[in-house]
Design a protein around this motif. Structure first.
Motif, PDB file in Angstrom:
ATOM      1  N   UNK A 112       0.853  -1.190   0.000  1.00  0.00           N
ATOM      2  CA  UNK A 112       0.000   0.000   0.000  1.00  0.00           C
ATOM      3  C   UNK A 112       0.888   1.240   0.000  1.00  0.00           C
ATOM      4  N   UNK A 113       1.561   1.458  -1.153  1.00  0.00           N
ATOM      5  CA  UNK A 113       2.522   2.550  -1.263  1.00  0.00           C
ATOM      6  C   UNK A 113       1.918   3.755  -1.973  1.00  0.00           C
ATOM      7  N   UNK A 114       2.761   4.731  -2.293  1.00  0.00           N
ATOM      8  CA  UNK A 114       2.279   5.962  -2.916  1.00  0.00           C
ATOM      9  C   UNK A 114       1.612   5.742  -4.253  1.00  0.00           C
ATOM     10  N   UNK A 115       2.187   4.880  -5.077  1.00  0.00           N
ATOM     11  CA  UNK A 115       1.596   4.615  -6.390  1.00  0.00           C
ATOM     12  C   UNK A 115       0.242   3.945  -6.255  1.00  0.00           C
ATOM     13  N   UNK A 116       0.138   3.020  -5.314  1.00  0.00           N
ATOM     14  CA  UNK A 116      -1.137   2.340  -5.089  1.00  0.00           C
ATOM     15  C   UNK A 116      -2.188   3.329  -4.584  1.00  0.00           C
ATOM     16  N   UNK A 117      -1.791   4.227  -3.704  1.00  0.00           N
ATOM     17  CA  UNK A 117      -2.726   5.228  -3.189  1.00  0.00           C
ATOM     18  C   UNK A 117      -3.200   6.162  -4.291  1.00  0.00           C
ATOM     19  N   UNK A 118      -2.299   6.535  -5.186  1.00  0.00           N
ATOM     20  CA  UNK A 118      -2.687   7.402  -6.303  1.00  0.00           C
ATOM     21  C   UNK A 118      -3.735   6.705  -7.179  1.00  0.00           C
ATOM     22  N   UNK A 119      -3.479   5.439  -7.517  1.00  0.00           N
ATOM     23  CA  UNK A 119      -4.421   4.692  -8.361  1.00  0.00           C
ATOM     24  C   UNK A 119      -5.751   4.505  -7.649  1.00  0.00           C
ATOM     25  N   UNK A 120      -5.693   4.214  -6.355  1.00  0.00           N
ATOM     26  CA  UNK A 120      -6.913   4.014  -5.588  1.00  0.00           C
ATOM     27  C   UNK A 120      -7.714   5.307  -5.482  1.00  0.00           C
ATOM     28  N   UNK A 121      -7.045   6.414  -5.281  1.00  0.00           N
ATOM     29  CA  UNK A 121      -7.730   7.698  -5.217  1.00  0.00           C
ATOM     30  C   UNK A 121      -8.444   8.032  -6.510  1.00  0.00           C
ATOM     31  N   UNK A 122      -7.810   7.740  -7.625  1.00  0.00           N
ATOM     32  CA  UNK A 122      -8.448   7.987  -8.921  1.00  0.00           C
ATOM     33  C   UNK A 122      -9.668   7.092  -9.109  1.00  0.00           C
ATOM     34  N   UNK A 123      -9.573   5.852  -8.677  1.00  0.00           N
ATOM     35  CA  UNK A 123     -10.703   4.928  -8.791  1.00  0.00           C
ATOM     36  C   UNK A 123     -11.878   5.415  -7.942  1.00  0.00           C
ATOM     37  N   UNK A 124     -11.591   5.856  -6.731  1.00  0.00           N
ATOM     38  CA  UNK A 124     -12.648   6.341  -5.849  1.00  0.00           C
ATOM     39  C   UNK A 124     -13.319   7.585  -6.417  1.00  0.00           C
ATOM     40  N   UNK A 125     -12.532   8.469  -7.005  1.00  0.00           N
ATOM     41  CA  UNK A 125     -13.104   9.681  -7.598  1.00  0.00           C
ATOM     42  C   UNK A 125     -14.032   9.332  -8.756  1.00  0.00           C
ATOM     43  N   UNK A 126     -13.654   8.338  -9.549  1.00  0.00           N
ATOM     44  CA  UNK A 126     -14.504   7.917 -10.662  1.00  0.00           C
ATOM     45  C   UNK A 126     -15.819   7.342 -10.145  1.00  0.00           C
ATOM     46  N   UNK A 127     -15.753   6.572  -9.061  1.00  0.00           N
ATOM     47  CA  UNK A 127     -16.975   6.022  -8.473  1.00  0.00           C
ATOM     48  C   UNK A 127     -17.854   7.126  -7.890  1.00  0.00           C
ATOM     49  N   UNK A 128     -17.228   8.110  -7.243  1.00  0.00           N
ATOM     50  CA  UNK A 128     -17.998   9.210  -6.664  1.00  0.00           C
ATOM     51  C   UNK A 128     -18.788   9.952  -7.737  1.00  0.00           C
ATOM     52  N   UNK A 129     -18.216  10.041  -8.921  1.00  0.00           N
ATOM     53  CA  UNK A 129     -18.890  10.744 -10.023  1.00  0.00           C
ATOM     54  C   UNK A 129     -20.166  10.026 -10.448  1.00  0.00           C
ATOM     55  N   UNK A 130     -20.295   8.753 -10.091  1.00  0.00           N
ATOM     56  CA  UNK A 130     -21.493   7.991 -10.429  1.00  0.00           C
ATOM     57  C   UNK A 130     -22.640   8.262  -9.463  1.00  0.00           C
ATOM     58  N   UNK A 131     -22.336   8.878  -8.332  1.00  0.00           N
ATOM     59  CA  UNK A 131     -23.361   9.069  -7.315  1.00  0.00           C
ATOM     60  C   UNK A 131     -23.570   7.813  -6.490  1.00  0.00           C
ATOM     61  N   UNK A 132     -22.458   7.237  -6.050  1.00  0.00           N
ATOM     62  CA  UNK A 132     -22.466   5.971  -5.326  1.00  0.00           C
ATOM     63  C   UNK A 132     -23.149   6.102  -3.965  1.00  0.00           C
ATOM     64  N   UNK A 133     -24.038   5.163  -3.641  1.00  0.00           N
ATOM     65  CA  UNK A 133     -24.600   5.082  -2.292  1.00  0.00           C
ATOM     66  C   UNK A 133     -23.757   4.169  -1.410  1.00  0.00           C
ATOM     67  N   UNK A 134     -23.411   3.010  -1.944  1.00  0.00           N
ATOM     68  CA  UNK A 134     -22.666   2.000  -1.189  1.00  0.00           C
ATOM     69  C   UNK A 134     -21.348   1.693  -1.888  1.00  0.00           C
ATOM     70  N   UNK A 135     -20.294   1.586  -1.109  1.00  0.00           N
ATOM     71  CA  UNK A 135     -19.005   1.142  -1.635  1.00  0.00           C
ATOM     72  C   UNK A 135     -18.589  -0.100  -0.876  1.00  0.00           C
ATOM     73  N   UNK A 136     -18.390  -1.191  -1.611  1.00  0.00           N
ATOM     74  CA  UNK A 136     -17.855  -2.405  -1.027  1.00  0.00           C
ATOM     75  C   UNK A 136     -16.351  -2.441  -1.209  1.00  0.00           C
TER      76      UNK A 136
END
Length: 355
Positions: free
Chosen positions: A89-113
């Motif tokens: 769980x390093x810097x590169x992984x956090x960057x990729x994960x942050x981008x993924x979460x932002x894309x999901x947020x744009x969908x109007x997510x209610x639940x995140x598994x």
């Protein structure tokens, strides 16, 4: 009803089409199914290729499906399985994960598994690593509910044989470390539990320090053995009394989207009827609602072949007789049966290793 019901599309093999997902939401919402978690193992961008963004056409389809859920009054969710993220769980992984979460947020997510299931887990500090990841996600996701699937999500020792021995105190440490507002999934005493009791669920709640969020592996039929059968019968072994011990009840449906509606409706009836529930009558009523009376009768009279014997247990003559019987019905569920008879839903061990 006493407990929130929902669907989790969390199986291996051939995923649903977008039309099938929309149809399931619209069919089951009136029965009380209030959430849908999109998490097919075949979506590599949720699992082994999670660091890569979803193709734009897939994100557009997800956004449209989110609208279908909202229109039906159903919570829309996505299950992310960041494959082996806890190993690095390093810097590169956090960057990729942050981008993924932002894309999901744009969908109007209610639940995140956040799903750590079905990957190697025999690390002594596994719980601490996962707690760190989940809290990092919780600080950045706009989803109003976070649901975690542990690496060891059942008492069943099969997980230890396949993914390595579970670390000592893993579930206790995970429950103690996670914010109490975060839900934790559980499949029961087995991966595919035959039944659930209030006593078992109360014990698990004590370990997790919260009511478990049930991941119910019926009527799912993925895997080389289970894909040979259609799980159509009504739910049993889920007394309404377990509702008081659950944070939610998610049904992992079968590979056949329309046929899955039949057992799903019986679970809703089980909670509604309580001690008056009769599984045979519930199956008959649900089958008629989904399939129509004549088709439902044909399915009921052939349940032994479809669910108990399965594809490996009858010869070509029986297969052709079943194909002819169900070809008489112009219905999407009949086409699912015919496709299944032809091996269209068969899953190999190789597929399990690559998804």
């Amino acid at each position: 009803m006493g407990v929130e019901l929902g669907i989790i599309e969390g199986f291996f093999g051939r995923p649903y089409s977008w039309e099938e997902r929309a149809g399931m939401v619209r069919a089951l919402a009136p029965a009380g199914y209030g959430f849908y978690l999109y998490a097919p193992k075949a979506d590599a961008y949720l699992r082994r290729r999670w660091r890569e963004p979803h193709p734009s056409e897939e994100m557009a389809a997800l956004a449209q499906f989110a609208g279908v859920c909202r229109g039906a009054g159903v919570r829309f969710g996505v299950g992310l399985s960041p494959y082996e993220l806890f190993l690095d769980f390093d810097g590169a992984a956090k960057d990729a994960l942050g981008e993924k979460l932002a894309a999901f947020d744009a969908l109007g997510l209610d639940d995140l598994g956040v799903f750590f299931d079905d990957m190697k887990g025999d690390l002594p500090d596994l719980a601490a690593r996962q707690v760190e990841i989940v809290h990092w996600i919780a600080e950045r996701s706009a989803a109003s509910r976070l649901i975690v699937a542990p690496s060891y999500y059942t008492d069943d020792p099969v997980l230890d044989r396949v993914f390595g021995a579970r670390p000592d105190g893993y579930l206790d440490d995970l429950g103690a470390g996670l914010d109490p507002a975060i839900q934790i999934m559980w499949t029961g005493e087995e991966v595919c539990s035959r039944e659930y009791s209030p006593g078992h669920l109360a014990r698990v709640a004590g370990i997790l320090r919260r009511k478990p969020f049930l991941w119910d592996n019926y009527p799912v039929n993925d895997g080389p053995r289970m894909s040979l059968r259609l799980h159509l019968r009504a739910f049993t072994g889920r007394p309404a009394a377990i509702g008081d011990h659950l944070a939610g009840h998610a049904v992992n449906t079968a590979s056949q989207a329309v046929l899955s509606r039949v057992p799903c409706l019986t679970l809703a009836e089980s909670y509604r009827a309580g001690e008056a529930y009769g599984y045979a009558a519930a199956f008959r009523a649900a089958a008629i609602e989904v399939l129509g009376a004549d088709f439902a009768h044909a399915v009921e009279t052939n349940l032994g072949w479809l669910q108990d014997v399965g594809l490996g247990g009858f010869d070509d003559a029986r297969r052709e007789a079943l194909r002819t019987r169900f070809a008489a019905f112009d219905h999407p569920a009949a086409r699912e049966i015919i496709d299944w008879l032809g091996g269209g839903y068969a899953i190999t061990g190789e597929e399990l290793q690559t998804q």
